[in-house]
Scaffold this motif. Sequence first.
Motif, PDB file in Angstrom:
ATOM      1  N   ASN B  42      91.291  52.806 -42.510  1.00  0.00           N
ATOM      2  CA  ASN B  42      91.202  52.611 -41.061  1.00  0.00           C
ATOM      3  C   ASN B  42      92.130  51.466 -40.621  1.00  0.00           C
ATOM      4  O   ASN B  42      92.577  50.668 -41.434  1.00  0.00           O
ATOM      5  N   ALA B  43      92.384  51.441 -39.315  1.00  0.00           N
ATOM      6  CA  ALA B  43      93.195  50.353 -38.762  1.00  0.00           C
ATOM      7  C   ALA B  43      92.280  49.177 -38.406  1.00  0.00           C
ATOM      8  O   ALA B  43      91.064  49.295 -38.450  1.00  0.00           O
ATOM      9  N   HIS B  44      92.876  48.095 -38.023  1.00  0.00           N
ATOM     10  CA  HIS B  44      92.161  46.884 -37.600  1.00  0.00           C
ATOM     11  C   HIS B  44      91.247  46.303 -38.689  1.00  0.00           C
ATOM     12  O   HIS B  44      90.212  45.734 -38.407  1.00  0.00           O
ATOM     13  N   ARG B  45      91.540  46.565 -39.964  1.00  0.00           N
ATOM     14  CA  ARG B  45      90.792  45.923 -41.056  1.00  0.00           C
ATOM     15  C   ARG B  45      91.842  45.377 -42.009  1.00  0.00           C
ATOM     16  O   ARG B  45      92.475  46.150 -42.700  1.00  0.00           O
ATOM     17  N   ASP B  47      91.290  43.691 -44.584  1.00  0.00           N
ATOM     18  CA  ASP B  47      90.585  43.168 -45.753  1.00  0.00           C
ATOM     19  C   ASP B  47      91.167  43.588 -47.091  1.00  0.00           C
ATOM     20  O   ASP B  47      90.950  42.947 -48.091  1.00  0.00           O
ATOM     21  N   TYR B  48      91.832  44.674 -47.120  1.00  0.00           N
ATOM     22  CA  TYR B  48      92.364  45.131 -48.408  1.00  0.00           C
ATOM     23  C   TYR B  48      93.752  45.723 -48.189  1.00  0.00           C
ATOM     24  O   TYR B  48      94.116  46.068 -47.051  1.00  0.00           O
ATOM     25  N   ASP B  49      94.491  45.863 -49.257  1.00  0.00           N
ATOM     26  CA  ASP B  49      95.919  46.187 -49.151  1.00  0.00           C
ATOM     27  C   ASP B  49      96.226  47.442 -48.334  1.00  0.00           C
ATOM     28  O   ASP B  49      97.088  47.437 -47.466  1.00  0.00           O
ATOM     29  N   ILE B  50      95.494  48.534 -48.646  1.00  0.00           N
ATOM     30  CA  ILE B  50      95.881  49.773 -47.958  1.00  0.00           C
ATOM     31  C   ILE B  50      95.555  49.711 -46.470  1.00  0.00           C
ATOM     32  O   ILE B  50      96.229  50.325 -45.648  1.00  0.00           O
ATOM     33  N   SER B  51      94.523  48.954 -46.097  1.00  0.00           N
ATOM     34  CA  SER B  51      94.215  48.812 -44.680  1.00  0.00           C
ATOM     35  C   SER B  51      95.278  47.949 -43.990  1.00  0.00           C
ATOM     36  O   SER B  51      95.696  48.229 -42.862  1.00  0.00           O
ATOM     37  N   PHE B  52      95.713  46.935 -44.681  1.00  0.00           N
ATOM     38  CA  PHE B  52      96.781  46.091 -44.156  1.00  0.00           C
ATOM     39  C   PHE B  52      98.037  46.926 -43.917  1.00  0.00           C
ATOM     40  O   PHE B  52      98.719  46.811 -42.903  1.00  0.00           O
ATOM     41  N   LYS B  53      98.275  47.833 -44.870  1.00  0.00           N
ATOM     42  CA  LYS B  53      99.438  48.741 -44.761  1.00  0.00           C
ATOM     43  C   LYS B  53      99.291  49.639 -43.519  1.00  0.00           C
ATOM     44  O   LYS B  53     100.263  49.882 -42.794  1.00  0.00           O
ATOM     45  N   ASP B  55      97.693  48.944 -40.685  1.00  0.00           N
ATOM     46  CA  ASP B  55      98.012  48.130 -39.512  1.00  0.00           C
ATOM     47  C   ASP B  55      99.513  47.937 -39.353  1.00  0.00           C
ATOM     48  O   ASP B  55     100.054  48.032 -38.254  1.00  0.00           O
ATOM     49  N   GLN B  56     100.154  47.678 -40.475  1.00  0.00           N
ATOM     50  CA  GLN B  56     101.607  47.479 -40.415  1.00  0.00           C
ATOM     51  C   GLN B  56     102.320  48.714 -39.897  1.00  0.00           C
ATOM     52  O   GLN B  56     103.173  48.632 -39.007  1.00  0.00           O
ATOM     53  N   GLU B  57     101.953  49.868 -40.451  1.00  0.00           N
ATOM     54  CA  GLU B  57     102.628  51.114 -40.071  1.00  0.00           C
ATOM     55  C   GLU B  57     102.307  51.497 -38.624  1.00  0.00           C
ATOM     56  O   GLU B  57     103.161  51.958 -37.875  1.00  0.00           O
ATOM     57  N   TYR B  58     101.043  51.300 -38.258  1.00  0.00           N
ATOM     58  CA  TYR B  58     100.585  51.661 -36.910  1.00  0.00           C
ATOM     59  C   TYR B  58     101.316  50.807 -35.867  1.00  0.00           C
ATOM     60  O   TYR B  58     101.814  51.311 -34.866  1.00  0.00           O
ATOM     61  N   GLU B  59     101.409  49.520 -36.144  1.00  0.00           N
ATOM     62  CA  GLU B  59     102.096  48.631 -35.195  1.00  0.00           C
ATOM     63  C   GLU B  59     103.610  48.822 -35.236  1.00  0.00           C
ATOM     64  O   GLU B  59     104.287  48.640 -34.229  1.00  0.00           O
ATOM     65  N   LYS B  60     104.101  49.218 -36.393  1.00  0.00           N
ATOM     66  CA  LYS B  60     105.538  49.519 -36.489  1.00  0.00           C
ATOM     67  C   LYS B  60     105.861  50.713 -35.576  1.00  0.00           C
ATOM     68  O   LYS B  60     106.860  50.736 -34.869  1.00  0.00           O
ATOM     69  N   ALA B  61     104.955  51.694 -35.587  1.00  0.00           N
ATOM     70  CA  ALA B  61     105.154  52.875 -34.734  1.00  0.00           C
ATOM     71  C   ALA B  61     105.169  52.467 -33.260  1.00  0.00           C
ATOM     72  O   ALA B  61     105.984  52.945 -32.468  1.00  0.00           O
ATOM     73  N   ARG B  62     104.288  51.545 -32.905  1.00  0.00           N
ATOM     74  CA  ARG B  62     104.243  51.081 -31.518  1.00  0.00           C
ATOM     75  C   ARG B  62     105.572  50.426 -31.140  1.00  0.00           C
ATOM     76  O   ARG B  62     106.103  50.638 -30.051  1.00  0.00           O
ATOM     77  N   GLU B  63     106.100  49.638 -32.067  1.00  0.00           N
ATOM     78  CA  GLU B  63     107.372  48.959 -31.811  1.00  0.00           C
ATOM     79  C   GLU B  63     108.515  49.992 -31.662  1.00  0.00           C
ATOM     80  O   GLU B  63     109.402  49.831 -30.820  1.00  0.00           O
ATOM     81  N   ASN B 269      94.224  57.744 -33.574  1.00  0.00           N
ATOM     82  CA  ASN B 269      94.883  58.816 -34.315  1.00  0.00           C
ATOM     83  C   ASN B 269      96.012  58.176 -35.129  1.00  0.00           C
ATOM     84  O   ASN B 269      97.172  58.192 -34.745  1.00  0.00           O
ATOM     85  N   ILE B 270      95.633  57.595 -36.254  1.00  0.00           N
ATOM     86  CA  ILE B 270      96.577  56.803 -37.049  1.00  0.00           C
ATOM     87  C   ILE B 270      97.725  57.665 -37.563  1.00  0.00           C
ATOM     88  O   ILE B 270      98.909  57.326 -37.395  1.00  0.00           O
ATOM     89  N   ALA B 271      97.372  58.800 -38.158  1.00  0.00           N
ATOM     90  CA  ALA B 271      98.417  59.686 -38.691  1.00  0.00           C
ATOM     91  C   ALA B 271      99.349  60.137 -37.572  1.00  0.00           C
ATOM     92  O   ALA B 271     100.567  60.223 -37.753  1.00  0.00           O
TER      93      ALA B 271
END
Lengths: 138, 398
Positions: B42-45, B47-53, B55-63, B269-271
Motif C-alpha cells: 500500500n501507499a502512505h506506509r 515502514d518497510y522497503d516495498i512500501s517505501f518503493k 510511495d516513491q513510484e506513486y509520487e514519481k508518477a505525480r511528478e 489506484n496505485i497500479a
Amino acid sequence: MESREVIMKHYTSSPYKKNKNLDESYQKVTTKSDSCIDRLDIFIKIEEDKIVDAYFEGEACAIATSSCSILLENCKNKSLNEVKQFIENFENMINNYPYNEEELHEAVVFKEIIKQGNRKTCAYLPYSGLKQILDKSL
Amino acid sequence: MNIEDFPMLKEDLIYLDNGATTLKPQCVIDKVTEYYTKYSANAHRGDYDISFKVDQEYEKAREIVRNFIHAKYKEEVVFTSGTTESLNMIANGFFGKFLEPNDEILITQSEHASNVLPWFRLSRKLGVVVKYIPLDEHHYVTLENVKKSITPNTKVISLASITNVIGDERPIKEICEFAHENNIFVVMDGAQSVPHRKTDVQDLDVDFLAFSGHKMCGPTGIGILYGKKELLEEMEPQNLGGGMNESFDSPNEVYLKDLPTRLEAGTPNIAGAIGLGEAIKYLESIGMEKIEDYEKNLRAYAINKLILIPHLDILNIESDSGIISFNVTDVFSQDVAYYLNKYKICVRAGNHCAKILKKETGVQNSLRVSLYFYNTENDIDNLVELLSNKEKIVEGIL
C-alpha cells in the motif's frame, strides 16, 4: 424465403411499425439495451386476455427491429398465455435449450445470427420489453 | 507509427475507437505488472522497503503528470478514477460550496455527459442555471459567442477543449483571458485533447482541468484532476476516510492532510497511477507535437477519401482532431458498426455520450472514427474500401 430475406422484409417494411396516433387503450413499454443504442417502444392493446393489436416504433438495428416485427406478428390475436409460451420457446432457442422450431414460425430466422457476439441481445430486446407488459397483465 | 509497441496490434485488428479508449503499449503493461509482481504494497506506509518503493513510484508518477501538463506545483495534481470523477469533484466539491441561486454555469450542447450531468445536479440542488453557449454553423465555439453569453451572474464556463463527436478545438486560452477579466472560472474537460496534443495549464491559465489515463495509453480507472492550488485548497473532499486525515477525535475535531492527499481518500489506484506515469513517459518519448501532426495528416488522408463516397454523410468534414463522425445514408449506424466488425474494424456507433448534441446537429446517432498515432494509412484504406460499396454494407449488416 431465406432468413436474410425474412429479416430484411421485417426490417425495411414492417406492417407493425407505428404509423398513426394510438389512444390510451394501448399499453406502452420502452425497451433499450445497456450495451448499444437500440431503443424500441412497443404498443399493445389487450382485450379480454388477448392481444388484439400491436405496433412498435424507435431506432434500432436490423436484428432488433426485425425481431420486434416478427414477435408482434406472432402475438396478434393470441391469448396472453400463448404469447408467454411463444416467448419461452424463443428464450429456449437463444439459450440453447430444447425448443419447438415449428411454433417459432419466422422467429426461427435468428437461430444462427444470435451466435454472433452481441446480437443475441439485439434479437431478444423486444422480448424483454413485451415480457414487462405480460408480467403486469398476467 | 510505433505499431510494434502494442501487443493488441499484433493481431490483424484495426482499432478506430480511440475516443472511447486507447490500446496499451507493452511498457505500460510491464510497469503495471511490475507493481503487482515486485512491490505490491500500500501507499502512505514508509515502514518497510516495498512500501517505501510504492510511495516513491506513486509520487514519481505525480511528478511526471505535473511536468506533462506544466502545472506549477505537484500539489495541484490529484489522482482520480478518470475525467468523470474529476469533473464531479470540481462541480460538487468546489462550485457546490459557494454557488448561489441564479448563478449561471455556461456549457455547450456538444459537451460529454460528464460535463453536463454534474452541473444539472447542481442546478437542481442549488437553483443555479445551466446555460448554453450557441455554436456556430460548424458547431464550433467562438470567443464572440462566449462574450455574448455571459451575464453578471455567470460564475463558471466549463468546456471540453476538444469535443468527442465533432472533434472541434475550443479557444480555451482566449476564453480564460476573457473569463478571468470578468471574474469567471474556467473548467477544461481535457479527455479528448490531453492525449493528443501538448497541454500547458499555466499558459492556458485554466482554473481546473480533468482528463483520463486510459485514453492516452494508460490503464483504466485512473485520471487526473488539476486545479490551481489556491482553488484546490478550498475544495471540499467528496470522500472522507483513510489516508486523507491527520487526526480526529469527535465530529468537530477532524483534521485533514494537505493537498493533494486530502483529495485522495482510501487506497489509491496505485497500479493505475504508476501505469499512467509510464504512459506519459512513452508519449513524451514520441513527442506530443509529432503525435498531433501525425493525426492531423492521417485525418486529412482519411477525409480526402471518405468525402468521395457518395452515400456517406460526414458531420464534421472540418475538424481539428482525429475524430470523424458520419452516417451511411439509410443504414442505421449500429448496423454499419456490426458490418465493419466482421472485418475486425472497431468503430463506435451511437450518440457518444453527447446526448444533447442531437438538438444542435439534428442527427440522433452516428458512427465515429477516432484516430491515434498507431493508426495507419493502411487502416484507412481498409475502412474506405469497406464503406465504398453500399450494396456490400447492406448485404453485410446481417
